[in-house]
Motif scaffolding. Structure first.
Motif, short mmCIF file in Angstrom:
data_model
loop_
_atom_site.label_atom_id
_atom_site.label_comp_id
_atom_site.label_asym_id
_atom_site.label_seq_id
_atom_site.Cartn_x
_atom_site.Cartn_y
_atom_site.Cartn_z
N PRO A 172 0.81 -1.23 0.00
CA PRO A 172 0.00 0.00 0.00
C PRO A 172 0.84 1.27 0.00
O PRO A 172 0.50 2.24 -0.70
CB PRO A 172 -0.83 -0.13 1.28
N VAL A 173 1.93 1.29 0.76
CA VAL A 173 2.80 2.47 0.79
C VAL A 173 3.49 2.66 -0.56
O VAL A 173 3.56 3.77 -1.09
CB VAL A 173 3.83 2.35 1.92
N LYS A 231 -9.71 9.64 -12.31
CA LYS A 231 -10.92 8.93 -11.94
C LYS A 231 -11.02 7.58 -12.65
O LYS A 231 -11.57 6.63 -12.10
CB LYS A 231 -12.14 9.78 -12.26
N ALA A 232 -10.50 7.50 -13.87
CA ALA A 232 -10.54 6.23 -14.60
C ALA A 232 -9.52 5.23 -14.07
O ALA A 232 -9.75 4.03 -14.09
CB ALA A 232 -10.31 6.48 -16.09
N PHE A 233 -8.39 5.74 -13.58
CA PHE A 233 -7.31 4.85 -13.16
C PHE A 233 -7.45 4.38 -11.71
O PHE A 233 -7.03 3.27 -11.37
CB PHE A 233 -5.96 5.57 -13.34
N LEU A 263 -7.23 0.48 -6.87
CA LEU A 263 -7.86 -0.06 -5.67
C LEU A 263 -8.25 -1.52 -5.84
O LEU A 263 -8.24 -2.28 -4.87
CB LEU A 263 -9.10 0.78 -5.32
N ALA A 264 -8.59 -1.93 -7.05
CA ALA A 264 -9.02 -3.31 -7.28
C ALA A 264 -7.85 -4.28 -7.27
O ALA A 264 -8.04 -5.47 -6.98
CB ALA A 264 -9.76 -3.42 -8.62
N THR A 265 -6.64 -3.81 -7.58
CA THR A 265 -5.49 -4.70 -7.66
C THR A 265 -5.22 -5.45 -6.36
O THR A 265 -5.14 -6.68 -6.36
CB THR A 265 -4.25 -3.91 -8.11
N PRO A 266 -5.07 -4.77 -5.19
CA PRO A 266 -4.83 -5.54 -3.97
C PRO A 266 -6.01 -6.41 -3.57
O PRO A 266 -5.82 -7.48 -2.98
CB PRO A 266 -4.55 -4.45 -2.92
N VAL A 303 -8.33 -6.76 -14.17
CA VAL A 303 -7.70 -5.44 -14.17
C VAL A 303 -6.99 -5.20 -15.50
O VAL A 303 -7.11 -4.13 -16.11
CB VAL A 303 -6.71 -5.32 -12.99
N LEU A 304 -6.25 -6.21 -15.97
CA LEU A 304 -5.53 -6.07 -17.23
C LEU A 304 -6.50 -5.87 -18.39
O LEU A 304 -6.31 -4.98 -19.23
CB LEU A 304 -4.67 -7.32 -17.47
N LEU A 305 -7.55 -6.68 -18.44
CA LEU A 305 -8.50 -6.58 -19.54
C LEU A 305 -9.24 -5.23 -19.53
O LEU A 305 -9.43 -4.61 -20.59
CB LEU A 305 -9.51 -7.73 -19.48
N MET A 306 -9.64 -4.78 -18.36
CA MET A 306 -10.35 -3.51 -18.28
C MET A 306 -9.45 -2.33 -18.61
O MET A 306 -9.89 -1.35 -19.24
CB MET A 306 -10.95 -3.33 -16.89
#
Length: 265
Positions: free
Chosen positions: A89-90, A109-111, A116-119, A181-184
Motif C-alpha cells: 500500500p505504501v 478517476k478512470a485509473f 484499488l481493485a489490484t490488492p 484489471v488487465l482486460l479492463m
C-alpha cells in the motif's frame, strides 16, 4: 492527499525536480519495505506457522532441512515475501503520488478503480490458494504415503521446498486474479474492445489452461482450481465491459445531442 482528484498541474517542473521527487518517492518506498522486512523477520516464526497450517491440517507433522544454512535463508525469503505484501500500500501510494500530477482529473478517476481493485483481487486469489487449493493439493500428495512393493513410502517435505511451493501457489493465484484489471485497462485504453475479447474467447480459454498448467504443480486438481475461477473472472469482465461501453456510448450520444439542442434554442 495523494488520492485527491484534481485537474492536471498548471506548472511544469524542470526535469531535475522530477528526478528529485522520484528519488524521494523511491526512498520512502524502500524505507517502508525495509521497515516491513524488519518487522516480518522478527515475527518470521509466526508467519511460517501460518504458512504451514495447510500442511499440518493435511496430516503432516514435520518439516526437515538438509543444509545447515537452509533454515536461515528460508526465514529471510519468507520475511521478504511477507514484507512485499505489507509494504505494497505504501509503495502503491508513492507511485500514485508521483504519477498523479501528470494526469487529468478524468484520467485519475478512470485509473483509481484499477489501483484499488489490484490488492483486492490479488488478496482474493491468494486466499483461494491458501484456504482451498493448498489443503486439497496437500491431501492429494500425502495420499501416496504407505506401503508399496514391500517398501514404506513416507513424505519428508523439506522446509525450503515446501515454503517455495506455498509462495508459488499464492503468487500464481494472486497474479492470475489480476486478469480483470488487465482486460479492463486495455479496454479503457481503447486497445481491446468487448467484441474483440468475445471473438478471442477460445484462445483465452486455451491460454488460461496453459497458465494454470505452468503456474501450479502437475496435478489436475490444482490446475482446475485455478483455471475455473479465471474463466469466471473472464466472463465477468466481459459483462463489465458491456456495461462500461454502453455507458460510454450513451455519454457520447448526449454530448453530440447537446450542441444541436442549443442551436435550436
Amino acid at each position: 492527499m495523494a488520492f485527491r482528484i484534481s485537474d492536471i498541474d498548471e506548472t511544469q517542473a524542470p526535469l531535475l525536480e522530477h528526478l528529485v521527487e522520484l528519488r524521494t518517492r523511491l526512498l520512502r518506498a524502500f524505507l517502508a519495505f525495509a521497515l516491513a522486512f524488519g518487522v516480518c523477520f522478527y515475527f518470521v516464526r509466526t508467519i511460517i506457522a501460518f504458512l504451514v497450517r495447510p500442511l499440518v491440517e493435511a496430516g503432516e507433522t514435520r518439516l526437515i532441512y538438509t543444509k545447515l544454512y537452509e533454515a536461515f535463508f528460508v526465514e529471510v525469503k519468507v520475511a521478504l515475501f511477507a514484507a512485499t505484501f505489507i509494504s505494497f500500500p505504501v509503495i502503491a501510494n508513492q507511485l500514485w503520488a508521483f504519477v498523479a500530477p501528470g494526469l487529468y482529473a478524468k484520467e485519475k478517476k478512470a485509473f483509481l478503480p484499477f489501483l484499488l481493485a489490484t490488492p483486492v483481487l490479488f488478496t482474493a486469489g491468494g486466499a483461494l490458494a491458501y484456504l482451498v487449493v493448498m489443503p486439497t493439493a496437500f491431501h492429494f500428495f500425502l495420499g501416496f504415503q504407505g506401503e508399496t512393493g514391500g517398501l514404506q513410502l513416507e513424505a519428508l517435505p523439506a522446509t525450503g521446498d515446501y515454503l517455495a511451493l506455498v509462495m508459488q501457489f499464492i503468487l500464481a493465484f494472486g497474479i492470475s486474479f489480476l486478469l480483470p484489471v488487465l482486460l479492463m485497462l486495455l479496454n479503457r485504453a481503447g486497445i481491446v474492445s468487448r467484441e474483440q475479447a468475445v471473438s478471442s474467447r477460445r484462445y483465452v480459454i486455451v491460454g488460461i489452461f496453459i497458465v494454470a498448467a505452468v503456474a501450479t504443480p502437475p496435478d489436475v486438481i490444482s490446475q482446475l482450481l485455478l483455471a475455473v475461477p479465471l474463466l469466471l473472472l473472464f466472463e465477468g469482465t466481459l459483462i463489465l465491459m458491456w456495461f462500461t461501453e454502453r455507458r460510454d456510448r450513451r455519454a457520447e450520444a448526449e454530448q453530440e445531442a447537446a450542441p444541436q439542442v442549443a442551436a435550436t434554442e
